[in-house]
Write a protein that holds these residues in place. Structure first.
Motif, PDB file in Angstrom:
ATOM      1  N   TRP A  93       0.956  -1.302   0.022  1.00 34.25           N
ATOM      2  CA  TRP A  93       0.052   0.092  -0.061  1.00 34.25           C
ATOM      3  C   TRP A  93       0.828   1.256   0.144  1.00 34.25           C
ATOM      4  O   TRP A  93       0.297   2.347  -0.497  1.00 34.25           O
ATOM      5  N   LEU A  94       1.896   1.381   0.613  1.00 31.88           N
ATOM      6  CA  LEU A  94       2.984   2.602   0.580  1.00 31.88           C
ATOM      7  C   LEU A  94       3.633   2.657  -0.613  1.00 31.88           C
ATOM      8  O   LEU A  94       5.005   2.465  -0.620  1.00 31.88           O
ATOM      9  N   LYS A  95       3.022   3.188  -1.567  1.00 33.61           N
ATOM     10  CA  LYS A  95       3.835   3.350  -3.109  1.00 33.61           C
ATOM     11  C   LYS A  95       3.597   4.784  -3.326  1.00 33.61           C
ATOM     12  O   LYS A  95       2.593   5.306  -3.010  1.00 33.61           O
ATOM     13  N   PRO A  96       4.340   5.015  -4.441  1.00 32.53           N
ATOM     14  CA  PRO A  96       4.316   6.490  -4.824  1.00 32.53           C
ATOM     15  C   PRO A  96       3.090   6.771  -5.361  1.00 32.53           C
ATOM     16  O   PRO A  96       2.520   7.826  -5.361  1.00 32.53           O
ATOM     17  N   ASP A  97       2.385   5.904  -6.304  1.00 34.70           N
ATOM     18  CA  ASP A  97       1.280   6.133  -6.866  1.00 34.70           C
ATOM     19  C   ASP A  97       0.182   6.203  -5.818  1.00 34.70           C
ATOM     20  O   ASP A  97      -1.003   6.519  -6.336  1.00 34.70           O
ATOM     21  N   ASN A  98       0.062   5.714  -4.839  1.00 33.58           N
ATOM     22  CA  ASN A  98      -0.947   5.687  -3.852  1.00 33.58           C
ATOM     23  C   ASN A  98      -0.756   6.898  -2.718  1.00 33.58           C
ATOM     24  O   ASN A  98      -1.609   6.914  -1.974  1.00 33.58           O
ATOM     25  N   ARG A  99       0.177   7.918  -3.095  1.00 35.19           N
ATOM     26  CA  ARG A  99       0.226   8.796  -2.167  1.00 35.19           C
ATOM     27  C   ARG A  99      -0.380  10.329  -2.591  1.00 35.19           C
ATOM     28  O   ARG A  99      -0.699  10.434  -3.599  1.00 35.19           O
ATOM     29  N   THR A 100      -0.739  10.999  -1.489  1.00 34.06           N
ATOM     30  CA  THR A 100      -1.476  12.414  -1.917  1.00 34.06           C
ATOM     31  C   THR A 100      -0.721  13.271  -1.105  1.00 34.06           C
ATOM     32  O   THR A 100      -0.025  13.026   0.139  1.00 34.06           O
TER      33      THR A 100
END
Length: 79
Positions: free
Chosen positions: A61-68
């Protein structure tokens, strides 16, 4: 891992030290899980979490694509 478990469990204990905290915890459990009985198993469930499970969760879950990302600017800078 044990230090984190201790902190999580201590936090829950402090949140339940008054009637409002207990009611909030029971209601939240019922809303999230469909039963207030989850509160009875909370410490057992926390103690079963392993370092590998945390690592796997983070990898999933902690991926660059999932961050805001948010940028806070002062009112002065906004003008």
């Amino acid at each position: 891992m044990q230090q984190v478990r201790n902190e999580v469990l201590a936090g829950q204990a402090f949140r339940r030290d008054n009637m409002f905290g207990i009611a909030y915890w029971l209601a939240s459990s019922h809303i999230l899980f469909g039963t207030w009985r989850q509160v009875l198993e909370y410490s057992e469930r926390i103690n079963r979490v392993t370092a590998e499970q945390v690592r796997d969760y983070c990898a999933a879950w902690l991926k660059p694509d999932n961050r805001t990302t948010g940028i806070l600017i002062s009112a002065k800078e906004a003008r």
